[in-house]
Motif scaffolding. Structure first.
Motif: not given
Ligand code: ZN
Length: 347
Positions: A248, A274, A309-310, A312-313, A325, A330, A332, A334-335, A339
């Motif tokens: 991340f 996480s 979130a971006r 995280l994806v 991950l 995930l 977008e 869900e992310a 978040v």
């Protein structure tokens, strides 16, 4: 398994005074000191005063961790005149010194002036490659580690809080590693995972003392960093100490260069996310960060919920190292939910 560890570790108040004996103990007589301009101004005269009589000394000031620049610097250094390298400073001079020492096959002595992440006792070097992307290299662990708690106590609190973030994050990096052992049959030495767990426990169990930044608190933080460094040496990689929370942080660096927070700040926020994904007690990690004064929400690392979130994806695409991950993949939407639910606000 086969690994190397430091020969000498000194953690204490005034332990820099022991440098001459430590250098002799590892067979050094001519020393290249890698530092930056600020630390040289603060500590250069003291270190010079300690060593100048008995050792041949050279100083190099570095201001970058850009690998091609360091490779050029490496060529310019008259290596025949030095038999060991000291890294004196925060994260960057220590990383650069470790890299230069490794490239020239000289013993490396780590003298951190803050504990902003887990690199001061580890074999890992974090640099930037030609295109500015983060690069993590496995080199050799320091031959000696000298943490002077008086020196570290003068480091900015923000750096030390960042160190807490990087160390508490071993809760999730180990969870990712265990997931990879279970589901992918990845071979990771159990002892390396225990060391990384112990590093996180030292911080979690003593957060009151650590976050009051007393000498004992700083000693505990340094011990945690030492164990994390040993974990990586034993594993032969950063695996026990770098999982989805680090991915991340790397994604934040890549997508929003120059915008995010310090490494340990980003990793700490990533660890909250996480932990939630692993079904662990993510609120506890958030509480640890809060007590240390580290960011507990994406706003604290300069990001909106959508931007985080971006990241995280994007994170699992950065490295083919199996984590929660990779398992969850995930999307977008869900992310965004994850978040917002965990690090959308400080609460
Ligand atoms: Zn880290």
């Amino acid at each position: 398994m086969e690994f190397r560890l430091p020969w000498i570790v000194a953690i204490g108040s005034g332990s820099v005074e022991g440098l001459p004996e430590i250098l002799r103990g590892i067979g050094c007589s001519s020393v290249l000191i890698v530092t930056d301009a600020t630390i040289r101004g603060l500590l250069g005269p003291r270190v010079e005063g300690l060593l100048a009589g008995s050792f041949k000394l050279g100083f190099v000031e570095v201001s970058t961790n850009h690998q091609p620049t360091l490779d050029k610097l490496h060529v310019e250094i008259p290596w025949a005149g030095y038999d060991c390298v000291i890294g004196l400073g925060g994260g960057r001079p220590v990383d650069v010194a470790k890299y230069l020492a490794h490239k020239s096959s000289k013993p490396f002595v780590s003298v951190p002036t803050s504990i902003s992440h887990d690199g001061f006792a580890s074999p890992i070097v974090a640099l930037k490659d030609d295109s500015g992307n983060p690069l993590s290299l496995f080199t050799t662990p320091p031959r000696a580690v000298v943490v002077d708690l008086q020196v570290v106590s003068k480091a900015p609190r923000r750096l030390l809080a960042s160190g807490v973030g990087d160390l508490v994050a071993k809760v999730t990096s180990v969870a990712d590693a265990r997931l990879a052992v279970r589901e992918r049959g990845e071979e990771i030495p159990e002892s390396s995972l225990r060391l990384a767990e112990a590093a996180a426990s030292i911080v979690v169990d003593n957060i009151g003392e650590v976050s009051s930044w007393t000498e004992r608190g700083l000693r505990l933080l340094a011990e945690a960093g030492l164990l994390a460094g040993m974990a990586m040496s034993v594993a032969g990689s950063s695996r026990p100490c770098s999982g989805s929370e680090h991915l991340f942080s790397h994604a934040v660096d890549k997508l929003y260069p120059g915008r995010g927070g310090l490494h340990g700040e980003q990793v700490g926020v990533g660890a909250v996310i996480s932990a939630y994904l692993h079904g662990l007690d993510w609120r506890r990690i958030k509480g640890i960060l809060r007590r240390a004064g580290a960011p507990t929400a994406v706003s604290g690392i300069g990001l909106s919920v959508e931007e985080a979130a971006r990241a995280l994806v994007e994170a699992p695409r950065l490295r083919d190292r199996y984590t929660i991950l990779h398992k969850l993949g995930l999307g977008e939407r869900e992310a965004l939910e994850v978040v917002a639910a965990t690090v959308g606000s400080e609460e």
